[in-house]
Design an enzyme around this catalytic site. Structure first.
Site, PDB file in Angstrom:
ATOM      1  N   LYS A   4      59.991  65.427 -17.637  1.00 44.87           N
ATOM      2  CA  LYS A   4      59.674  66.945 -17.769  1.00 44.87           C
ATOM      3  C   LYS A   4      60.259  67.221 -16.006  1.00 44.87           C
ATOM      4  O   LYS A   4      61.484  68.171 -15.595  1.00 44.87           O
ATOM      5  CB  LYS A   4      59.452  68.100 -17.503  1.00 44.87           C
ATOM      6  CG  LYS A   4      59.212  69.413 -17.643  1.00 44.87           C
ATOM      7  CD  LYS A   4      60.404  70.145 -17.806  1.00 44.87           C
ATOM      8  CE  LYS A   4      60.358  71.029 -17.190  1.00 44.87           C
ATOM      9  NZ  LYS A   4      61.604  72.232 -17.773  1.00 44.87           N
ATOM     10  N   LYS A  56      57.980  74.979  -7.665  1.00 48.04           N
ATOM     11  CA  LYS A  56      56.345  74.538  -7.822  1.00 48.04           C
ATOM     12  C   LYS A  56      57.362  72.917  -8.211  1.00 48.04           C
ATOM     13  O   LYS A  56      56.660  71.439  -8.316  1.00 48.04           O
ATOM     14  CB  LYS A  56      55.942  74.999  -9.713  1.00 48.04           C
ATOM     15  CG  LYS A  56      55.201  74.194 -10.358  1.00 48.04           C
ATOM     16  CD  LYS A  56      54.514  75.289 -11.203  1.00 48.04           C
ATOM     17  CE  LYS A  56      55.540  74.861 -12.361  1.00 48.04           C
ATOM     18  NZ  LYS A  56      56.024  74.691 -13.746  1.00 48.04           N
TER      19      LYS A  56
END
Ligand code: NAD
Length: 296
Positions: free
Chosen positions: A171, A239
């Site tokens: 990811k 993030k």
């Protein structure tokens, strides 16, 4: 029918839990937002008033939370998933978080007889709504096999990519590519507009050639129109760039373009665009060229 606890019913978790209800699973959801719980109840699910109430007696617990502190709180915290779930429960964390936390959760789960998978997703809000997500799964093969039918309810491409934490590494790789493409599409728009070329027409041509990609397909019109309603918020992409850079450091590799994109995303946040869609990276490129525009 599987008894599922679904925790985190936001932009992604909302539609995903709705698909599980529609597939006739017994879904009990919890979110700190009462509105989010009410939406699940309206879709035919059951609302819970705490993590413990949702997770007690569940066969499968799915979490879809913003970041690692939320996962630590919900899973490892007092009256959290590991405290209340019965042994043998399958915990599928679909949040995008740092790989270290996935490893920590998997180890803590093992100590309690809870099976854990990290299963972050790609495909955005549209992918969640259309049950067409790509899901990258880290963990044990037999747990992946057990989870696959449920993941198939919310996704189309479901791949076991390696041991615990590997889903999060894949990811992170996804997010650095997505961030880079947004940055470059923004630069293409600024260049064409500043040169007196209609950027919409220009991007239509790009989308048919070697530069074609999903972001051009899905977002070129909204970017040219300066529509930045999320979608995927700049804050969350910030993030994710942090996760990618930390993973690079851990793996002892140098990712210079990722570092630059991370700085552009930081700039977007510093300029006050944290709650806009990540396509608003265009606003940073405009500002660098003294060509700021108002969004719609
Ligand atoms: P979101 O903020 O819309 O949803 C998160 C939900 O978690 C919110 O409803 C929030 O109230 C809830 N929450 C926070 N703390 C909680 C707690 N302690 N207990 C219960 N609920 C709690 O975010 P999102 O866009 O749905 O993203 C969720 C995750 O999926 C993130 O890790 C994100 O990076 C990832 N992701 C998002 C997208 C996207 O396009 N939005 C795409 C792929 C992956």
């Amino acid at each position: 029918m599987t008894k599922i606890a679904f925790i985190g019913l936001g932009i992604m978790g909302g539609p995903m839990s709705g698909h599980l209800v529609a597939a006739e699973h017994d879904v009990t959801g919890f979110d700190v937002s009462a509105d989010a719980v009410a939406r699940l109840v309206a879709a035919g699910g059951t609302g819970a008033s705490s993590v413990a109430e949702a997770a007690e007696g569940a066969d499968v617990v799915i979490t879809m939370l913003p970041n690692h502190p939320h996962v630590e709180d919900v899973v490892l915290g007092a009256s959290g998933v590991l405290e209340v779930a019965k042994p043998g429960t399958l915990l599928i964390d679909m949040s995008t978080i740092r790989p270290e936390t996935s490893l920590e959760v998997a180890k803590a789960g093992k100590d309690k007889g809870i099976r854990v998978l990290d299963a972050p997703v790609s495909g955005g809000e549209a992918g969640a709504k259309q049950a067409a997500l790509s899901i990258m799964v880290g963990g044990d093969e037999e747990d992946f096999a057990a989870a696959k039918p449920l993941l198939g309810v919310v996704g189309k491409t479901i791949v076991h990519v390696g041991p615990h934490g590997a889903g999060q590494v894949v990811k992170a790789a996804n997010q650095l590519v997505v961030g880079g493409i947004y940055g470059l599409v923004g630069e293409a728009i600024v260049l064409m507009e500043a040169s007196g070329v209609d950027a919409k027409i220009g991007l239509d041509v790009l989308a048919g050639g070697l530069a074609a990609n999903r972001i051009l397909d899905l977002k070129r019109e909204s970017m040219v129109a300066r529509q930045f309603k999320p979608g995927f918020r700049i804050d969350l992409h910030h993030k994710d760039m942090g996760i990618a850079l930390a993973a690079a450091r851990e793996a002892d590799v140098s990712l210079p373009l990722t570092g630059m994109v991370a700085q552009l995303v930081s700039a977007a946040r510093a300029m006050g665009y944290g709650s806009l869609d990540h396509s608003a990276l265009l606003k940073v490129t405009e500002a660098l060229s003294g060509r700021s525009q108002n969004e719609e």
